[in-house]
Scaffold this motif. Sequence first.
Motif, short mmCIF file in Angstrom:
data_model
loop_
_atom_site.label_atom_id
_atom_site.label_comp_id
_atom_site.label_asym_id
_atom_site.label_seq_id
_atom_site.Cartn_x
_atom_site.Cartn_y
_atom_site.Cartn_z
N GLY A 165 -82.19 -144.10 41.68
CA GLY A 165 -82.09 -144.50 40.28
C GLY A 165 -83.19 -143.90 39.44
O GLY A 165 -82.95 -143.35 38.38
N ILE A 189 -85.70 -134.43 38.33
CA ILE A 189 -84.45 -134.42 39.08
C ILE A 189 -84.18 -135.81 39.60
O ILE A 189 -85.08 -136.64 39.74
N LYS A 190 -82.89 -136.07 39.86
CA LYS A 190 -82.49 -137.31 40.51
C LYS A 190 -81.83 -136.93 41.82
O LYS A 190 -80.65 -136.60 41.84
N ILE A 203 -80.74 -133.94 49.64
CA ILE A 203 -79.66 -133.00 49.95
C ILE A 203 -78.98 -132.46 48.70
O ILE A 203 -78.21 -131.52 48.77
N ALA A 204 -79.26 -133.04 47.55
CA ALA A 204 -78.76 -132.46 46.31
C ALA A 204 -79.69 -132.89 45.20
O ALA A 204 -80.19 -134.02 45.19
N LYS A 205 -79.96 -131.97 44.29
CA LYS A 205 -80.81 -132.31 43.16
C LYS A 205 -79.94 -132.28 41.92
O LYS A 205 -79.36 -131.25 41.59
N VAL A 206 -79.84 -133.38 41.25
CA VAL A 206 -79.01 -133.43 40.05
C VAL A 206 -79.84 -134.01 38.91
O VAL A 206 -80.95 -134.49 39.11
N ARG A 207 -79.25 -133.94 37.69
CA ARG A 207 -80.02 -134.34 36.52
C ARG A 207 -79.70 -135.75 36.06
O ARG A 207 -80.47 -136.36 35.35
N THR A 208 -78.55 -136.27 36.44
CA THR A 208 -78.20 -137.60 35.96
C THR A 208 -77.72 -138.46 37.13
O THR A 208 -77.23 -137.96 38.13
N PHE A 209 -77.87 -139.77 36.95
CA PHE A 209 -77.45 -140.70 37.98
C PHE A 209 -75.92 -140.64 38.15
O PHE A 209 -75.40 -140.72 39.26
N ALA A 210 -75.21 -140.48 37.02
CA ALA A 210 -73.75 -140.40 37.08
C ALA A 210 -73.32 -139.25 38.00
O ALA A 210 -72.41 -139.39 38.82
N ARG A 211 -74.02 -138.14 37.86
CA ARG A 211 -73.70 -136.98 38.70
C ARG A 211 -74.08 -137.28 40.16
O ARG A 211 -73.39 -136.87 41.09
#
Lengths: 284, 506
Positions: A165, A189-190, A203-211
């Motif tokens: 989160g 990153i999230k 294992i994955a770097k994303v920008r939003t929690f939704a993603r």
Amino acid sequence: MTFKKIRFVTDSTSDIPEELVKQHHIGIVPAFVNYGGSSYADDGVELIREDYYNRLSSIRPFPTTSAPPPGLAEQVIKETFEDADHIVIVTAASKLSGIYNTMRLGASSLPQDRVTLIDSLSTTMGLGWQVIIGAEVAEQTGDPRQVEAAILKVRAAQRVFAAIGAMEFLHRSGRVGWAAASLGTLLQIKPVIEVKDGEVDSIAKVRTFARAIEVLVKLTREVAPLDRLAILFASDTEGAEKLSEELRDIAPPNTIFVSVNPAIGTHIGPSGLGVAPVQQSWRT
Amino acid sequence: MYLTMRHAYLEIATLEESHVGKLSAALAHGALKGARGNSGVILSQIFAGTAKALDGHARLTAPLLADACRMAVDAAYNAVDKPVEGTILTVSRQMMEAVLKRQQEEHDLIALLKSMVFAGRAALRHTPELLPVLKKAGVVDSGGAGLIYIFEGMLRSLCGKALVVDGDLLVSDSAETWQDALVPEDELGYGYDVQFLMRGDNLNIDNVRKDINAMGWSTLVVGDNKLIKVHVHVHNPGDPLAYAINLGATLDDIVVENMQRQYEEYVEKREQREDHVRLDISGVAVITVASGDGLRELFSQQLNAAHVISGGQTMNPSTGDFLNAINALPNTDIILLPNNKNVILAAQQAAANAVGKNVRVISSTTIPQGIATMFEYVNLCSQEHCTLDEIVDAMSGVLGDVITCEITNATRDAEFDGVQVRAGQYIGLINDRLTISGDDITQVARDLLQTAGAKRSERITLYYGSDATEAQANRLADTLMLDFGRQEFEVVYGGQALYPYIISVE
């Protein structure tokens, strides 16, 4: 071969729901959460998880978690062992926590041919499923070797994925090397994390929690068909419901919701969500 | 050319005059005083020839226009010792020919001017075929383009149209690199650019032109027996200056520029920007485009772009720039990420012309889109098996997941898509489309986010440019947080020029 009465001991990071703990007579050694100058056992009495997560954002300095004292582990192990022929101890990953070592010490005075000690290489329900399925096999077979074999298969077939989160919590925990390294990144990153081989990996770097949730769903679908599934949450029960909806078509009938342990919850933050699936392949 | 035209304009701006001959003479006089550079000096001669033809005429007619064109082009060709085709000269000549051809049956001046402009455009497009240096650089002749802008401006003004510039002139499909295009004409290097005015009583322009021409190259000597403008490239700037003094002329407006140093500085600056090709990326590599050191570092350090070409909003990289980077990388599979709609074409041409490599283009039109796609790239590349197709699909798939808001200043009064803008005001764009204008940057940012539907988003990132400070950016974020309380804000240094803020809404 005689049917043996086999009992199980694990630690509170396994997150096994209360009714299943009772049903299988599982001994639970609590891990400890330290903040505000005191140490609290994660046993549902000294520390109520729901209250803890509601307060987590305002607890400063940041809470830490620690393994139980060997004396406490020994006490739980001995009490559980009292009416059993054999005891199986499954612990949180030794790379993540000192609990494995505490349990080893706690069981050292027992006759070693009647003790099986297993490093789950996981935590939360990744560990919990190993204990529950192990107990089921024990109740059917009464055979410690079949139990151990089943647990090792489940260990290989379980996964734990979580969407963080807020990174703040992972950074402050100080436990995860790459998380500390990512502090210096230019853009926040999230990460989606996986507990694998006893370590927490991004294992994955994303920008939003939704993603991050989208990625979580995709990863879970990739390991289907599932034998078991637990949805992990800290305080976001609504989000957990939504996540289970997304997975409804692949979720087995005995899917459970689990309030995640403070060791993980303190890492992923109150709004974090996760999944702990076991692949059907463990049965083959 | 701009400065030449500006001097010409200033000469007539305050003139209460409708006599075309007198206006034309004033224009020519102003142009000659202010003429700079090769094309500027030639332009001044075009005006001088025109003035000669219109001398004593109060009104302009079609036959008179034809005469003016002829004399203007004669003067332009006489201005240089060795006329080179594929330049402003060719363009001016073909404009003249269009008028000569049509003036018999067409007497409407606007129609004739239109023919001139169209003929000029056609000639301009053809300049790379006549002049190899243009073809190498992948551009058309800039002096010719300037001449067309000037006449197109006249035409638009006569037709009551806005003076909007069409920026799509620089297209070529056979560009080489900028280094090739910059090789100096003289083997000793670029030397000095020397310009001055000679004033005297009885100057012999033909002799002056001959003598100056013997000293250097790119020579232009124009004027009359009282005032001569000299422009020449030499290795010793003392030669032409001493020569002019020795003729007894008084000198004025002397400008000497060290072109060799300008060239070296330019090359050094450009190479500093170009040298960071990362050779440590295995598998699929990404070449992207960004302006601003913050954004470039972000792409290269955190997002693992193998190369970041400098450019975008102010300077569009050429096909050659892309090919250069493609060839510099050891990778076979390469993705081009243009981050600007005006760069996509150059990227596509580079992809089509790359030899021995699989090059694909993701049509990102903004920096935030580029960043969003790079997160997909980074995630997929950390997995063991991942093909170029899978990565391209995943990257293309998220182009629509981010909304881009940009804030910049209006450079002139205008109206676009129903939005009125005054020069100097802040303007806000959503996904490249002008949406809002205003004097208060905070208000523009707030309205922009509101219109972009940021309330439904999770994260708002402010990339602040070189025109904003970190403190200003943080203050803006703090203010915006009052209206967007549920969103996470992030302030990141972009360093981009012209756009104080690029805002991504995810």
